[in-house]
Design a protein around this motif. Structure first.
Motif, PDB file in Angstrom:
ATOM      1  N   GLY A  43      43.682  10.584  -9.546  1.00 57.58           N
ATOM      2  CA  GLY A  43      42.364  10.049  -9.894  1.00 57.58           C
ATOM      3  C   GLY A  43      42.260   9.822 -11.389  1.00 57.58           C
ATOM      4  O   GLY A  43      42.772   8.829 -11.926  1.00 57.58           O
ATOM      5  N   VAL A  44      41.622  10.783 -12.073  1.00 58.66           N
ATOM      6  CA  VAL A  44      41.391  10.661 -13.517  1.00 58.66           C
ATOM      7  C   VAL A  44      42.695  10.813 -14.317  1.00 58.66           C
ATOM      8  O   VAL A  44      42.899  10.113 -15.318  1.00 58.66           O
ATOM      9  CB  VAL A  44      40.346  11.714 -13.976  1.00 58.66           C
ATOM     10  CG1 VAL A  44      40.212  11.739 -15.487  1.00 58.66           C
ATOM     11  CG2 VAL A  44      39.002  11.448 -13.314  1.00 58.66           C
ATOM     12  N   GLY A  45      43.566  11.715 -13.875  1.00 58.42           N
ATOM     13  CA  GLY A  45      44.784  12.047 -14.638  1.00 58.42           C
ATOM     14  C   GLY A  45      45.563  10.829 -15.132  1.00 58.42           C
ATOM     15  O   GLY A  45      45.790  10.682 -16.333  1.00 58.42           O
ATOM     16  N   PRO A  46      45.978   9.911 -14.234  1.00 58.28           N
ATOM     17  CA  PRO A  46      46.784   8.772 -14.691  1.00 58.28           C
ATOM     18  C   PRO A  46      46.054   7.869 -15.690  1.00 58.28           C
ATOM     19  O   PRO A  46      46.683   7.166 -16.477  1.00 58.28           O
ATOM     20  CB  PRO A  46      47.071   7.991 -13.400  1.00 58.28           C
ATOM     21  CG  PRO A  46      46.731   8.904 -12.275  1.00 58.28           C
ATOM     22  CD  PRO A  46      45.776   9.929 -12.775  1.00 58.28           C
ATOM     23  N   MET A  47      44.713   7.901 -15.658  1.00 57.72           N
ATOM     24  CA  MET A  47      43.944   7.030 -16.547  1.00 57.72           C
ATOM     25  C   MET A  47      44.035   7.473 -18.006  1.00 57.72           C
ATOM     26  O   MET A  47      43.915   6.660 -18.921  1.00 57.72           O
ATOM     27  CB  MET A  47      42.471   7.013 -16.131  1.00 57.72           C
ATOM     28  CG  MET A  47      42.229   6.397 -14.795  1.00 57.72           C
ATOM     29  SD  MET A  47      42.820   4.707 -14.704  1.00 57.72           S
ATOM     30  CE  MET A  47      41.680   3.895 -15.810  1.00 57.72           C
ATOM     31  N   THR A  48      44.222   8.776 -18.215  1.00 55.67           N
ATOM     32  CA  THR A  48      44.242   9.292 -19.588  1.00 55.67           C
ATOM     33  C   THR A  48      45.395   8.643 -20.368  1.00 55.67           C
ATOM     34  O   THR A  48      45.219   8.161 -21.481  1.00 55.67           O
ATOM     35  CB  THR A  48      44.356  10.830 -19.559  1.00 55.67           C
ATOM     36  OG1 THR A  48      43.229  11.324 -18.842  1.00 55.67           O
ATOM     37  CG2 THR A  48      44.368  11.423 -20.948  1.00 55.67           C
ATOM     38  N   ILE A  49      46.569   8.595 -19.743  1.00 53.51           N
ATOM     39  CA  ILE A  49      47.721   7.994 -20.431  1.00 53.51           C
ATOM     40  C   ILE A  49      47.538   6.479 -20.575  1.00 53.51           C
ATOM     41  O   ILE A  49      47.840   5.910 -21.623  1.00 53.51           O
ATOM     42  CB  ILE A  49      49.047   8.335 -19.704  1.00 53.51           C
ATOM     43  CG1 ILE A  49      49.338   9.829 -19.907  1.00 53.51           C
ATOM     44  CG2 ILE A  49      50.202   7.469 -20.214  1.00 53.51           C
ATOM     45  CD1 ILE A  49      50.728  10.271 -19.591  1.00 53.51           C
TER      46      ILE A  49
ATOM     47  N   ALA B  85      34.000   8.734   2.133  1.00 54.01           N
ATOM     48  CA  ALA B  85      33.943   8.118   0.794  1.00 54.01           C
ATOM     49  C   ALA B  85      35.103   7.153   0.547  1.00 54.01           C
ATOM     50  O   ALA B  85      36.179   7.316   1.122  1.00 54.01           O
ATOM     51  CB  ALA B  85      33.992   9.218  -0.251  1.00 54.01           C
ATOM     52  N   ASN B  86      34.844   6.188  -0.342  1.00 57.33           N
ATOM     53  CA  ASN B  86      35.955   5.390  -0.875  1.00 57.33           C
ATOM     54  C   ASN B  86      36.733   6.273  -1.823  1.00 57.33           C
ATOM     55  O   ASN B  86      36.132   6.982  -2.633  1.00 57.33           O
ATOM     56  CB  ASN B  86      35.410   4.217  -1.694  1.00 57.33           C
ATOM     57  CG  ASN B  86      34.913   3.115  -0.814  1.00 57.33           C
ATOM     58  OD1 ASN B  86      35.473   2.856   0.252  1.00 57.33           O
ATOM     59  ND2 ASN B  86      33.837   2.483  -1.242  1.00 57.33           N
ATOM     60  N   ILE B  87      38.040   6.196  -1.728  1.00 54.48           N
ATOM     61  CA  ILE B  87      38.851   6.985  -2.664  1.00 54.48           C
ATOM     62  C   ILE B  87      39.165   6.104  -3.863  1.00 54.48           C
ATOM     63  O   ILE B  87      39.712   5.005  -3.711  1.00 54.48           O
ATOM     64  CB  ILE B  87      40.139   7.483  -1.980  1.00 54.48           C
ATOM     65  CG1 ILE B  87      39.751   8.406  -0.822  1.00 54.48           C
ATOM     66  CG2 ILE B  87      41.047   8.212  -2.969  1.00 54.48           C
ATOM     67  CD1 ILE B  87      40.868   8.738   0.116  1.00 54.48           C
ATOM     68  N   ILE B  88      38.766   6.557  -5.049  1.00 58.45           N
ATOM     69  CA  ILE B  88      39.011   5.776  -6.266  1.00 58.45           C
ATOM     70  C   ILE B  88      40.459   6.042  -6.689  1.00 58.45           C
ATOM     71  O   ILE B  88      40.824   7.174  -7.016  1.00 58.45           O
ATOM     72  CB  ILE B  88      38.009   6.168  -7.376  1.00 58.45           C
ATOM     73  CG1 ILE B  88      36.572   5.895  -6.902  1.00 58.45           C
ATOM     74  CG2 ILE B  88      38.320   5.431  -8.675  1.00 58.45           C
ATOM     75  CD1 ILE B  88      35.485   6.341  -7.862  1.00 58.45           C
ATOM     76  N   ASP B  89      41.254   4.971  -6.653  1.00 59.23           N
ATOM     77  CA  ASP B  89      42.700   5.122  -6.831  1.00 59.23           C
ATOM     78  C   ASP B  89      43.093   4.971  -8.310  1.00 59.23           C
ATOM     79  O   ASP B  89      43.371   3.872  -8.792  1.00 59.23           O
ATOM     80  CB  ASP B  89      43.409   4.063  -5.957  1.00 59.23           C
ATOM     81  CG  ASP B  89      44.908   4.265  -5.912  1.00 59.23           C
ATOM     82  OD1 ASP B  89      45.432   5.027  -6.754  1.00 59.23           O
ATOM     83  OD2 ASP B  89      45.553   3.651  -5.039  1.00 59.23           O
ATOM     84  N   GLY B  90      43.123   6.099  -9.004  1.00 56.94           N
ATOM     85  CA  GLY B  90      43.449   6.097 -10.434  1.00 56.94           C
ATOM     86  C   GLY B  90      44.874   5.644 -10.713  1.00 56.94           C
ATOM     87  O   GLY B  90      45.148   5.053 -11.759  1.00 56.94           O
TER      88      GLY B  90
ATOM     89  N   VAL C  18      28.551   9.121  -6.384  1.00 69.46           N
ATOM     90  CA  VAL C  18      29.939   8.892  -6.808  1.00 69.46           C
ATOM     91  C   VAL C  18      30.380  10.153  -7.551  1.00 69.46           C
ATOM     92  O   VAL C  18      29.667  10.625  -8.437  1.00 69.46           O
ATOM     93  CB  VAL C  18      30.017   7.661  -7.748  1.00 69.46           C
ATOM     94  CG1 VAL C  18      31.422   7.519  -8.342  1.00 69.46           C
ATOM     95  CG2 VAL C  18      29.601   6.397  -7.015  1.00 69.46           C
ATOM     96  N   VAL C  19      31.527  10.709  -7.181  1.00 73.30           N
ATOM     97  CA  VAL C  19      31.965  11.975  -7.785  1.00 73.30           C
ATOM     98  C   VAL C  19      33.298  11.774  -8.511  1.00 73.30           C
ATOM     99  O   VAL C  19      34.281  11.317  -7.918  1.00 73.30           O
ATOM    100  CB  VAL C  19      32.090  13.086  -6.712  1.00 73.30           C
ATOM    101  CG1 VAL C  19      32.604  14.385  -7.332  1.00 73.30           C
ATOM    102  CG2 VAL C  19      30.745  13.322  -6.036  1.00 73.30           C
ATOM    103  N   ILE C  20      33.295  12.094  -9.811  1.00 74.63           N
ATOM    104  CA  ILE C  20      34.500  11.956 -10.637  1.00 74.63           C
ATOM    105  C   ILE C  20      34.952  13.362 -11.043  1.00 74.63           C
ATOM    106  O   ILE C  20      34.214  14.103 -11.697  1.00 74.63           O
ATOM    107  CB  ILE C  20      34.201  11.130 -11.917  1.00 74.63           C
ATOM    108  CG1 ILE C  20      33.584   9.759 -11.571  1.00 74.63           C
ATOM    109  CG2 ILE C  20      35.455  11.000 -12.780  1.00 74.63           C
ATOM    110  CD1 ILE C  20      34.485   8.781 -10.882  1.00 74.63           C
ATOM    111  N   ASP C  21      36.166  13.695 -10.647  1.00 76.99           N
ATOM    112  CA  ASP C  21      36.688  15.050 -10.851  1.00 76.99           C
ATOM    113  C   ASP C  21      37.735  15.036 -11.978  1.00 76.99           C
ATOM    114  O   ASP C  21      38.816  14.467 -11.820  1.00 76.99           O
ATOM    115  CB  ASP C  21      37.340  15.508  -9.538  1.00 76.99           C
ATOM    116  CG  ASP C  21      37.771  16.961  -9.565  1.00 76.99           C
ATOM    117  OD1 ASP C  21      37.654  17.596 -10.629  1.00 76.99           O
ATOM    118  OD2 ASP C  21      38.225  17.446  -8.506  1.00 76.99           O
TER     119      ASP C  21
END
Ligand code: NDP
Length: 278
Positions: free
Chosen positions: A260-266, A2-7, A224-227
């Protein structure tokens, strides 16, 4: 693989864009100010609050810090929110959750003026999202939409399954995907044959709060998997709701935990703060 989505990289890009916007506003004599309220000294909350203040400083947003004692009463907290609601120099108000058990969270969330509700938790903000009107959107799901878009992943017309229906993640996530013209299914703890449901997903968003629950049996090849999950395992290492090593080989793209998702929240909280000046 998989491509790693770089958050981390995508959130850094968003922060740079916001920094530029804030610099322009400052040159025009407009200062973005966020009031951050923490009641008590829960260590995890202190880390989150610290990270939010650090992000504000980096972007050029002024943050006002209110560190209140654990024994603060609901009335005292409501009085502070009332004062900040009326201050013209304060654009956004954030109350770090969870609050001590003697304070009713719903009451506090409702007390924040919707125009300053940068967390997007006020019933008016949620209602606006539901009927497609402008308003603040909960930061984690808003961040996931950015992750998908900025990774070039098409959402319109896709089968999206969201596992989890919390007010903060699952429900607003489903509404945002719907707004992007996906076909959306929301699964939860009472869903029958969960694997059959999740295997339909082109885009699978997992916010169940159970470490490594989602294995490859739940995932369609090429999805596509978003965790969204964040947990610390026995060795004090972070992991998500998805069993990354098991799932990554069969999907087309996946978010790692951490990064991944974590940095996007801020990043999205900062975006809401900048928007709040409008
Ligand atoms: P909640 O506990 O509020 O919600 C969990 C949801 O998962 C509920 O809707 C629940 O269903 C559902 N669920 C639980 N067990 C199962 C199961 N076995 N099968 C199907 N569904 C199940 O969690 P949050 O939404 O607040 O958070 C989810 C995760 O995301 C947590 O790990 C949290 O730490 C993390 N998180 C990460 C953030 C970030 O910035 N990266 C931000 C916010 C959260 P039901 O409604 O039926 O009980």
């Amino acid at each position: 693989m998989a491509n790693i989505i770089d958050g981390k990289a995508i959130s850094a890009q968003i922060k740079e864009e916001l920094k530029e916007k804030v610099a322009v506003m400052e040159a025009e004599g407009r200062q973005v100010t966020l009031a951050v309220i923490q009641v008590g000294s829960d260590p995890a909350s202190s880390v989150y609050v610290g990270n939010k203040k650090k992000a504000c400083a980096y972007i050029g947003i002024r943050s006002l810090s209110y560190e209140l004692e654990e024994k603060t009463t609901e009335e005292e907290l409501l009085a502070l929110i009332g004062e900040l609601n009326n201050r013209e120099d304060v654009n956004g108000i954030l109350v770090q959750l969870p609050l001590p058990s003697h304070i009713e969270e719903d009451k506090i969330i409702k007390a924040i003026r919707p125009e300053k509700d940068v967390d997007g938790f006020h019933p008016q903000s949620v209602g606006a999202l539901c009927i497609g009107q402008p308003g603040f959107v909960s930061c984690t799901p808003a961040g996931i939409i950015q992750l998908l878009k900025r990774s070039g992943i098409e959402i319109a017309g896709k089968e999206c399954v969201v596992v989890g229906r919390s007010n903060i993640v699952g429900k607003p996530m489903a509404l945002l995907l719907l707004r992007e013209n996906a076909t959306v299914t929301v699964a939860h703890s009472k869903t029958k044959d969960l694997k059959d449901v999740t295997r339909r997903a082109d885009i699978l968003v997992v916010a169940v709060g159970r470490p490594k629950m989602i294995t490859k049996e739940y995932v369609k090849e090429g999805a596509v998997v978003i965790d969204v999950g964040i947990h610390r395992n026995a060795e004090n290492k972070l992991c998500g709701d998805v069993d990354y090593d098991d799932v990554a080989p069969i999907c087309s793209a996946i978010t790692p935990v951490p990064g991944g998702v974590g940095p996007m929240t801020i990043a999205m909280l900062m975006n809401n703060c900048v928007e709040s000046i409008k």
